[in-house]
Design a protein around this motif. Structure first.
Motif, PDB file in Angstrom:
ATOM      1  N   VAL A  77      31.904  38.368  43.342  1.00 51.46           N
ATOM      2  CA  VAL A  77      33.301  38.567  43.723  1.00 51.46           C
ATOM      3  C   VAL A  77      33.352  39.683  44.756  1.00 51.46           C
ATOM      4  CG1 VAL A  77      35.590  39.313  42.963  1.00 51.46           C
ATOM      5  CG2 VAL A  77      34.199  37.840  41.477  1.00 51.46           C
ATOM      6  N   VAL A  78      33.963  39.390  45.920  1.00 53.68           N
ATOM      7  CA  VAL A  78      34.267  40.433  46.899  1.00 53.68           C
ATOM      8  C   VAL A  78      35.761  40.656  46.819  1.00 53.68           C
ATOM      9  CG1 VAL A  78      34.217  41.139  49.314  1.00 53.68           C
ATOM     10  CG2 VAL A  78      32.361  39.753  48.380  1.00 53.68           C
ATOM     11  N   THR A  79      36.161  41.816  46.366  1.00 50.99           N
ATOM     12  CA  THR A  79      37.547  42.000  45.960  1.00 50.99           C
ATOM     13  C   THR A  79      38.444  42.486  47.084  1.00 50.99           C
ATOM     14  OG1 THR A  79      37.389  44.331  45.346  1.00 50.99           O
ATOM     15  CG2 THR A  79      36.686  42.711  43.719  1.00 50.99           C
ATOM     16  N   SER A  80      39.693  42.083  46.966  1.00 49.71           N
ATOM     17  CA  SER A  80      40.776  42.758  47.659  1.00 49.71           C
ATOM     18  C   SER A  80      41.529  43.508  46.563  1.00 49.71           C
ATOM     19  CB  SER A  80      41.667  41.745  48.376  1.00 49.71           C
ATOM     20  OG  SER A  80      42.119  40.754  47.472  1.00 49.71           O
ATOM     21  N   ALA A  81      42.784  43.845  46.772  1.00 50.19           N
ATOM     22  CA  ALA A  81      43.530  44.581  45.755  1.00 50.19           C
ATOM     23  C   ALA A  81      43.996  43.612  44.670  1.00 50.19           C
ATOM     24  CB  ALA A  81      44.720  45.295  46.382  1.00 50.19           C
ATOM     25  N   LEU A  82      43.159  43.419  43.643  1.00 53.50           N
ATOM     26  CA  LEU A  82      43.464  42.473  42.576  1.00 53.50           C
ATOM     27  C   LEU A  82      44.062  43.186  41.370  1.00 53.50           C
ATOM     28  CD1 LEU A  82      40.170  40.342  42.598  1.00 53.50           C
ATOM     29  CD2 LEU A  82      42.314  39.841  43.781  1.00 53.50           C
ATOM     30  N   ASP A  83      45.030  42.540  40.740  1.00 54.42           N
ATOM     31  CA  ASP A  83      45.509  43.054  39.458  1.00 54.42           C
ATOM     32  C   ASP A  83      44.692  42.411  38.336  1.00 54.42           C
ATOM     33  OD1 ASP A  83      46.504  40.475  38.992  1.00 54.42           O
ATOM     34  OD2 ASP A  83      48.547  40.991  39.609  1.00 54.42           O
ATOM     35  N   GLY A  84      45.038  42.711  37.099  1.00 59.09           N
ATOM     36  CA  GLY A  84      44.240  42.242  35.969  1.00 59.09           C
ATOM     37  C   GLY A  84      44.150  40.736  35.868  1.00 59.09           C
ATOM     38  N   GLU A  85      45.299  40.046  35.959  1.00 61.71           N
ATOM     39  CA  GLU A  85      45.304  38.588  35.822  1.00 61.71           C
ATOM     40  C   GLU A  85      44.534  37.925  36.958  1.00 61.71           C
ATOM     41  OE1 GLU A  85      48.593  34.974  35.339  1.00 61.71           O
ATOM     42  OE2 GLU A  85      49.094  37.044  34.790  1.00 61.71           O
ATOM     43  N   GLU A  86      44.693  38.442  38.169  1.00 59.19           N
ATOM     44  CA  GLU A  86      43.968  37.878  39.312  1.00 59.19           C
ATOM     45  C   GLU A  86      42.468  38.084  39.161  1.00 59.19           C
ATOM     46  OE1 GLU A  86      47.355  38.553  42.801  1.00 59.19           O
ATOM     47  OE2 GLU A  86      45.971  40.169  42.255  1.00 59.19           O
ATOM     48  N   ALA A  91      37.114  35.901  38.713  1.00 60.57           N
ATOM     49  CA  ALA A  91      35.826  35.920  38.008  1.00 60.57           C
ATOM     50  C   ALA A  91      35.454  34.522  37.530  1.00 60.57           C
ATOM     51  CB  ALA A  91      35.893  36.893  36.837  1.00 60.57           C
ATOM     52  N   ALA A  92      36.427  33.807  37.002  1.00 60.96           N
ATOM     53  CA  ALA A  92      36.164  32.435  36.550  1.00 60.96           C
ATOM     54  C   ALA A  92      35.727  31.556  37.711  1.00 60.96           C
ATOM     55  CB  ALA A  92      37.427  31.867  35.884  1.00 60.96           C
ATOM     56  N   ARG A  93      36.416  31.708  38.843  1.00 61.74           N
ATOM     57  CA  ARG A  93      36.065  30.900  40.014  1.00 61.74           C
ATOM     58  C   ARG A  93      34.661  31.247  40.526  1.00 61.74           C
ATOM     59  NH1 ARG A  93      40.348  28.601  42.882  1.00 61.74           N
ATOM     60  NH2 ARG A  93      38.685  27.787  44.207  1.00 61.74           N
ATOM     61  N   SER A  94      34.241  32.492  40.371  1.00 62.08           N
ATOM     62  CA  SER A  94      32.927  32.891  40.870  1.00 62.08           C
ATOM     63  C   SER A  94      31.797  32.174  40.144  1.00 62.08           C
ATOM     64  CB  SER A  94      32.750  34.407  40.734  1.00 62.08           C
ATOM     65  OG  SER A  94      32.522  34.788  39.386  1.00 62.08           O
ATOM     66  N   PHE A  95      32.065  31.728  38.907  1.00 66.62           N
ATOM     67  CA  PHE A  95      31.065  30.966  38.152  1.00 66.62           C
ATOM     68  C   PHE A  95      31.236  29.459  38.331  1.00 66.62           C
ATOM     69  CE2 PHE A  95      31.180  34.926  35.460  1.00 66.62           C
ATOM     70  CZ  PHE A  95      29.902  35.355  35.799  1.00 66.62           C
ATOM     71  N   GLY A  96      32.114  29.081  39.247  1.00 60.05           N
ATOM     72  CA  GLY A  96      32.308  27.668  39.532  1.00 60.05           C
ATOM     73  C   GLY A  96      33.181  26.951  38.530  1.00 60.05           C
ATOM     74  N   LEU A  97      33.971  27.687  37.763  1.00 62.58           N
ATOM     75  CA  LEU A  97      34.820  27.062  36.749  1.00 62.58           C
ATOM     76  C   LEU A  97      36.093  26.527  37.378  1.00 62.58           C
ATOM     77  CD1 LEU A  97      34.452  29.696  33.873  1.00 62.58           C
ATOM     78  CD2 LEU A  97      33.049  27.671  34.346  1.00 62.58           C
ATOM     79  N   ASP A  98      36.536  25.383  36.936  1.00 64.98           N
ATOM     80  CA  ASP A  98      37.762  24.789  37.430  1.00 64.98           C
ATOM     81  C   ASP A  98      38.939  25.358  36.645  1.00 64.98           C
ATOM     82  OD1 ASP A  98      39.744  23.277  38.521  1.00 64.98           O
ATOM     83  OD2 ASP A  98      39.091  21.349  37.702  1.00 64.98           O
ATOM     84  N   VAL A  99      39.587  26.353  37.235  1.00 63.01           N
ATOM     85  CA  VAL A  99      40.707  27.010  36.552  1.00 63.01           C
ATOM     86  C   VAL A  99      41.993  26.883  37.368  1.00 63.01           C
ATOM     87  CG1 VAL A  99      39.308  28.644  35.256  1.00 63.01           C
ATOM     88  CG2 VAL A  99      39.965  29.187  37.593  1.00 63.01           C
ATOM     89  N   THR A 100      42.046  25.862  38.197  1.00 66.01           N
ATOM     90  CA  THR A 100      43.233  25.655  39.024  1.00 66.01           C
ATOM     91  C   THR A 100      44.454  25.416  38.152  1.00 66.01           C
ATOM     92  OG1 THR A 100      41.854  24.665  40.744  1.00 66.01           O
ATOM     93  CG2 THR A 100      44.235  24.288  40.886  1.00 66.01           C
ATOM     94  N   GLY A 101      45.465  26.205  38.394  1.00 65.45           N
ATOM     95  CA  GLY A 101      46.718  26.011  37.666  1.00 65.45           C
ATOM     96  C   GLY A 101      46.732  26.605  36.276  1.00 65.45           C
ATOM     97  N   GLY A 102      45.615  27.168  35.810  1.00 63.29           N
ATOM     98  CA  GLY A 102      45.578  27.725  34.466  1.00 63.29           C
ATOM     99  C   GLY A 102      46.174  29.122  34.419  1.00 63.29           C
ATOM    100  N   ASP A 103      46.616  29.547  33.251  1.00 57.77           N
ATOM    101  CA  ASP A 103      47.106  30.905  33.099  1.00 57.77           C
ATOM    102  C   ASP A 103      45.953  31.806  32.654  1.00 57.77           C
ATOM    103  OD1 ASP A 103      46.694  30.228  30.475  1.00 57.77           O
ATOM    104  OD2 ASP A 103      48.820  30.106  29.956  1.00 57.77           O
ATOM    105  N   LYS A 104      46.254  33.071  32.418  1.00 57.49           N
ATOM    106  CA  LYS A 104      45.211  34.018  32.065  1.00 57.49           C
ATOM    107  C   LYS A 104      44.496  33.628  30.777  1.00 57.49           C
ATOM    108  CE  LYS A 104      44.563  38.883  30.832  1.00 57.49           C
ATOM    109  NZ  LYS A 104      45.209  40.209  30.677  1.00 57.49           N
ATOM    110  N   ALA A 105      45.232  33.189  29.784  1.00 50.27           N
ATOM    111  CA  ALA A 105      44.613  32.807  28.511  1.00 50.27           C
ATOM    112  C   ALA A 105      43.654  31.639  28.708  1.00 50.27           C
ATOM    113  CB  ALA A 105      45.689  32.439  27.486  1.00 50.27           C
ATOM    114  N   ALA A 106      44.066  30.658  29.527  1.00 47.86           N
ATOM    115  CA  ALA A 106      43.199  29.506  29.797  1.00 47.86           C
ATOM    116  C   ALA A 106      41.947  29.940  30.561  1.00 47.86           C
ATOM    117  CB  ALA A 106      43.975  28.455  30.576  1.00 47.86           C
ATOM    118  N   ASP A 107      42.116  30.862  31.522  1.00 52.34           N
ATOM    119  CA  ASP A 107      40.971  31.346  32.288  1.00 52.34           C
ATOM    120  C   ASP A 107      39.974  32.074  31.382  1.00 52.34           C
ATOM    121  OD1 ASP A 107      42.265  30.328  34.470  1.00 52.34           O
ATOM    122  OD2 ASP A 107      42.862  32.278  35.298  1.00 52.34           O
ATOM    123  N   LEU A 108      40.489  32.904  30.477  1.00 46.96           N
ATOM    124  CA  LEU A 108      39.615  33.622  29.544  1.00 46.96           C
ATOM    125  C   LEU A 108      38.865  32.666  28.633  1.00 46.96           C
ATOM    126  CD1 LEU A 108      41.877  36.659  28.559  1.00 46.96           C
ATOM    127  CD2 LEU A 108      39.655  36.777  29.699  1.00 46.96           C
TER     128      LEU A 108
END
Length: 405
Positions: A77-86, A91-108
């Protein structure tokens, strides 16, 4: 340009991190030792900090080459100014996980499932977070929470944080990061190279591109190069690129101290505050100098209008697309060369006229003054050409810097 003139296989001092050019200075060797220790622990956080251009990204690229892909999964992950949920989503996307449209709980949930699967398959998981100084306290806390995932008593995720010196200070002094601080198992701050490391560093990079002692390098350069760059690898690369370019333009087989001083002086002028450029320029005799000034002004204006990478903007309805910074610079450079060619033609005509007068022994009384004037203007044209080439290098270096930051 200069790599062709000196017969290099590629540019030895490019700004983009390349593990093939990794040089193990004293501070980088220590950093690798801390990284090795930290990764062997398989848990918590490892922190590497350093000034801009200190070699953090190159160090990590070198580290990744040493990792066994069959036993370690790496997310970056190369960060910009990210908050907690972002932060969780990225992080999920960096592992190639399909989290499109998911909320924080789904991403976790997706991350936890992925980490369990990797552990059951005998693979460890490492998350590399670059530019950590841009993260909010909330984002850093979310990273700490990710480190809580376990399979039995076995931690499932280890995190490598890379950041600039301000991140080191934040981590050391923020009361809100006490729990994260307790989970840092290894940390190292990359220091600049020492004066005695400059020559081996430069020679190492030159050896990677087939350097055969052409050009030769004056031994007096090294101390001055360290002083000019502070031992920061990226700054060394920038100065050496300019120096080699100057050597190629002037067809020099030896890079000498006075050439380095000219390059450093020119770069120092390039880095002067913007208000300095607004001061009236001294009068010049040749129109090529004016063309160069206009080229610089246009490039500066284009940089203000197009601060991002030079990607052509979409066309307005019924209109032409806006031009990117590269288009502006190319047009300005072409205009500068056109003006330069025009002025060189005028100088040739002046020399031919003097030659004809010499042939008829009808030399004017001011012939010496006129010849001195022509010589001065030729010198001015050479400096103008060097400035144009410098503009081109500046553009490509700036784009490389953005990509490598």
């Amino acid at each position: 340009m200069y790599e062709e003139y000196y017969g290099f296989s590629e540019r030895p001092f490019q700004l983009t991190p390349d593990p093939a050019f990794y040089y193990e200075s004293v501070t980088h060797k220590k950093a690798l030792s801390y990284l090795g220790y930290g990764l062997n622990q398989g848990e918590g956080f490892v922190v590497i900090t350093g000034e801009v251009g200190a070699g953090k990204s190159t160090l990590v690229a070198h580290l990744k080459q040493k990792l066994d892909d069959d036993r370690m999964t790496v997310g970056e992950v190369v960060t910009s100014a990210l908050d907690g949920e972002e932060m969780i989503h990225v992080a999920a996307r960096s592992f190639g996980l399909d989290v499109t449209g998911g909320d924080k709980a789904a991403d976790l949930a997706a991350i936890e499932l992925f980490l369990h699967e990797e552990a059951r398959n005998g693979r460890r998981t490492l998350l590399i977070v670059d530019e950590a100084q841009n993260l909010s306290i909330g984002a850093l806390e979310e990273l700490r929470m990710l480190s809580n995932f376990q399979l039995g008593s076995h931690p499932l995720l280890q995190t490598l944080l890379l950041g600039q010196p301000e991140f080191k200070q934040l981590l050391a002094h923020s009361d809100e990061l006490e729990q994260l601080r307790q989970r840092v198992i290894a940390a190292h701050h990359l220091e600049p190279m020492q004066p005695g490391e400059i020559e081996p560093y430069v020679m190492h990079r030159l050896s990677r591109v087939g350097w055969n002692e052409n050009p030769e390098i004056d031994g007096g350069i090294w101390v001055k190069l360290h002083k000019a760059t502070g031992g920061i690898p990226r700054k060394v690369n920038q100065v050496m690129t300019r120096l080699l370019l100057l050597g190629a333009v002037e067809e020099q087989s030896v890079l000498e101290v006075d050439m380095l001083e000219a390059v450093v002086e020119e770069m120092t002028g390039d880095a002067a505050p913007a208000e300095a450029s607004a001061k009236p320029r001294p009068d010049r005799e040749g129109p090529a100098a004016d063309a160069i000034a206009r080229a610089k002004d246009e490039a500066r204006q284009a940089s203000n209008e197009f601060p991002a990478a030079p990607v052509a903007a979409p066309a307005e309805a019924g209109g032409a697309p806006d031009k990117g910074l590269l288009d502006h610079q190319i047009e300005a450079i072409e205009a500068a060369f056109a003006e330069r060619d025009k002025h060189m033609s005028a100088l040739r005509r002046e020399v031919e006229k003097l030659s004809q007068e010499r042939a008829t022994d009808d030399l004017p009384a001011d012939v010496d003054q006129r010849l001195a004037s022509i010589e001065a203007r030729l010198d001015e044209q050479e400096r103008s050409l060097r400035h144009v080439l410098t503009m081109m290098i500046d553009y490509f270096e700036s784009q490389g810097s953005r990509a490598a930051a």
